[in-house]
Design a protein around this motif. Structure first.
Motif, PDB file in Angstrom:
ATOM      1  N   ALA A  43       0.829  -1.210   0.000  1.00 20.30           N
ATOM      2  CA  ALA A  43       0.000   0.000   0.000  1.00 20.30           C
ATOM      3  C   ALA A  43       0.863   1.259   0.000  1.00 20.30           C
ATOM      4  CB  ALA A  43      -0.936  -0.005   1.211  1.00 20.30           C
ATOM      5  N   ALA A  44       1.947   1.248   0.764  1.00 20.20           N
ATOM      6  CA  ALA A  44       2.843   2.406   0.819  1.00 20.20           C
ATOM      7  C   ALA A  44       3.523   2.634  -0.531  1.00 20.20           C
ATOM      8  CB  ALA A  44       3.889   2.221   1.909  1.00 20.20           C
ATOM      9  N   ARG A  45       3.947   1.557  -1.177  1.00 23.23           N
ATOM     10  CA  ARG A  45       4.589   1.694  -2.503  1.00 23.23           C
ATOM     11  C   ARG A  45       3.596   2.235  -3.523  1.00 23.23           C
ATOM     12  NH1 ARG A  45       9.922   0.794  -2.440  1.00 23.23           N
ATOM     13  NH2 ARG A  45      10.658  -0.974  -1.226  1.00 23.23           N
ATOM     14  N   ALA A  46       2.348   1.801  -3.437  1.00 23.24           N
ATOM     15  CA  ALA A  46       1.328   2.294  -4.365  1.00 23.24           C
ATOM     16  C   ALA A  46       1.019   3.768  -4.112  1.00 23.24           C
ATOM     17  CB  ALA A  46       0.058   1.453  -4.243  1.00 23.24           C
ATOM     18  N   ALA A  47       0.982   4.162  -2.849  1.00 23.57           N
ATOM     19  CA  ALA A  47       0.656   5.547  -2.496  1.00 23.57           C
ATOM     20  C   ALA A  47       1.814   6.504  -2.757  1.00 23.57           C
ATOM     21  CB  ALA A  47       0.228   5.628  -1.033  1.00 23.57           C
ATOM     22  N   PHE A  48       3.047   5.998  -2.649  1.00 26.03           N
ATOM     23  CA  PHE A  48       4.240   6.841  -2.790  1.00 26.03           C
ATOM     24  C   PHE A  48       5.218   6.216  -3.783  1.00 26.03           C
ATOM     25  CE2 PHE A  48       2.561   7.475   1.488  1.00 26.03           C
ATOM     26  CZ  PHE A  48       2.399   8.849   1.512  1.00 26.03           C
ATOM     27  N   PRO A  49       4.840   6.135  -5.060  1.00 26.37           N
ATOM     28  CA  PRO A  49       5.720   5.500  -6.046  1.00 26.37           C
ATOM     29  C   PRO A  49       7.043   6.269  -6.179  1.00 26.37           C
ATOM     30  CG  PRO A  49       3.916   6.631  -7.140  1.00 26.37           C
ATOM     31  CD  PRO A  49       3.641   6.691  -5.671  1.00 26.37           C
ATOM     32  N   GLY A  50       8.127   5.509  -6.281  1.00 29.58           N
ATOM     33  CA  GLY A  50       9.436   6.120  -6.470  1.00 29.58           C
ATOM     34  C   GLY A  50      10.090   6.639  -5.199  1.00 29.58           C
ATOM     35  N   VAL A  51       9.405   6.537  -4.064  1.00 30.41           N
ATOM     36  CA  VAL A  51       9.954   7.001  -2.786  1.00 30.41           C
ATOM     37  C   VAL A  51      10.558   5.806  -2.060  1.00 30.41           C
ATOM     38  CG1 VAL A  51       9.383   8.048  -0.558  1.00 30.41           C
ATOM     39  CG2 VAL A  51       8.278   8.869  -2.632  1.00 30.41           C
ATOM     40  N   ARG A  52      11.748   5.982  -1.485  1.00 34.13           N
ATOM     41  CA  ARG A  52      12.381   4.902  -0.730  1.00 34.13           C
ATOM     42  C   ARG A  52      11.486   4.507   0.445  1.00 34.13           C
ATOM     43  NH1 ARG A  52      17.252   6.548   1.705  1.00 34.13           N
ATOM     44  NH2 ARG A  52      17.759   4.360   1.940  1.00 34.13           N
ATOM     45  N   LEU A  53      11.355   3.192   0.654  1.00 33.46           N
ATOM     46  CA  LEU A  53      10.473   2.668   1.692  1.00 33.46           C
ATOM     47  C   LEU A  53      11.294   1.955   2.759  1.00 33.46           C
ATOM     48  CD1 LEU A  53       7.637   1.993   2.790  1.00 33.46           C
ATOM     49  CD2 LEU A  53       7.710  -0.056   1.348  1.00 33.46           C
ATOM     50  N   GLY A  54      11.046   2.334   4.006  1.00 27.56           N
ATOM     51  CA  GLY A  54      11.706   1.694   5.128  1.00 27.56           C
ATOM     52  C   GLY A  54      10.700   1.114   6.090  1.00 27.56           C
ATOM     53  N   GLY A  55      11.172   0.216   6.905  1.00 29.23           N
ATOM     54  CA  GLY A  55      10.351  -0.390   7.938  1.00 29.23           C
ATOM     55  C   GLY A  55      11.255  -0.816   9.072  1.00 29.23           C
ATOM     56  N   GLY A  56      10.672  -1.301  10.116  1.00 32.31           N
ATOM     57  CA  GLY A  56      11.456  -1.732  11.265  1.00 32.31           C
ATOM     58  C   GLY A  56      10.697  -1.470  12.533  1.00 32.31           C
ATOM     59  N   MET A  57      11.392  -0.953  13.536  1.00 32.26           N
ATOM     60  CA  MET A  57      10.773  -0.702  14.834  1.00 32.26           C
ATOM     61  C   MET A  57      11.064   0.712  15.320  1.00 32.26           C
ATOM     62  SD  MET A  57       9.139  -3.329  15.791  1.00 32.26           S
ATOM     63  CE  MET A  57       8.923  -4.835  14.871  1.00 32.26           C
ATOM     64  N   PHE A  58      10.059   1.327  15.873  1.00 29.52           N
ATOM     65  CA  PHE A  58      10.211   2.641  16.493  1.00 29.52           C
ATOM     66  C   PHE A  58      10.283   2.521  18.005  1.00 29.52           C
ATOM     67  CE2 PHE A  58       8.591   3.848  12.366  1.00 29.52           C
ATOM     68  CZ  PHE A  58       9.353   4.961  12.071  1.00 29.52           C
ATOM     69  N   SER A  59      10.307   1.290  18.506  1.00 29.89           N
ATOM     70  CA  SER A  59      10.394   1.099  19.957  1.00 29.89           C
ATOM     71  C   SER A  59      11.844   0.788  20.327  1.00 29.89           C
ATOM     72  CB  SER A  59       9.432   0.001  20.407  1.00 29.89           C
ATOM     73  OG  SER A  59       9.644  -1.192  19.671  1.00 29.89           O
ATOM     74  N   PHE A  60      12.211  -0.479  20.390  1.00 35.04           N
ATOM     75  CA  PHE A  60      13.546  -0.870  20.826  1.00 35.04           C
ATOM     76  C   PHE A  60      14.144  -1.882  19.853  1.00 35.04           C
ATOM     77  CE2 PHE A  60      11.202   0.211  24.694  1.00 35.04           C
ATOM     78  CZ  PHE A  60      12.042   1.184  25.210  1.00 35.04           C
ATOM     79  N   PHE A  61      15.476  -1.989  19.853  1.00 39.11           N
ATOM     80  CA  PHE A  61      16.139  -2.964  18.992  1.00 39.11           C
ATOM     81  C   PHE A  61      15.685  -4.378  19.303  1.00 39.11           C
ATOM     82  CE2 PHE A  61      19.544  -6.032  18.268  1.00 39.11           C
ATOM     83  CZ  PHE A  61      19.632  -5.929  16.889  1.00 39.11           C
ATOM     84  N   THR A  62      15.425  -4.654  20.580  1.00 41.00           N
ATOM     85  CA  THR A  62      14.980  -6.003  20.937  1.00 41.00           C
ATOM     86  C   THR A  62      13.721  -6.387  20.174  1.00 41.00           C
ATOM     87  OG1 THR A  62      13.826  -5.070  22.846  1.00 41.00           O
ATOM     88  CG2 THR A  62      15.998  -6.035  23.239  1.00 41.00           C
TER      89      THR A  62
END
Length: 89
Positions: free
Chosen positions: A40-59
């Motif tokens: 959905a993010a790629r469809a909404a923002f074509p050509g924009v670099r996409l990241g993911g992960g955690m906004f809490s802790f590395f664990t």
């Protein structure tokens, strides 16, 4: 975004349930599959670099690995104070 003229260099997408830590063997809040969010993010923002992960802790990133092959980068935050923060005198 296009109408405003704002140009994004990148976006990061995480389910709201991943904004805080969930202890092992506890139920995580319901969330759509990460693959669906990324698509959905790629469809909404074509050509924009996409990241993911955690906004809490590395664990959390270690416990709940993201499908990195679907991302341009993986993100995690750092927390300088993890255990007791006492002031020695």
């Amino acid at each position: 975004m296009k109408q405003s003229g704002f140009v994004l260099a990148a976006i990061e997408v995480v389910p709201v349930g991943d904004l805080k830590s969930v202890l092992p063997r506890r139920s995580a809040p319901p969330a759509p599959p990460l693959e669906d969010l990324y698509s959905a993010a790629r469809a909404a923002f074509p050509g924009v670099r996409l990241g993911g992960g955690m906004f809490s802790f590395f664990t959390e990133l270690n416990r709940k690995r993201v499908p990195a092959q679907r991302l341009d980068f993986v993100h995690n935050t750092t927390c300088p104070i993890v255990h007791a923060a006492t002031t020695a005198r």
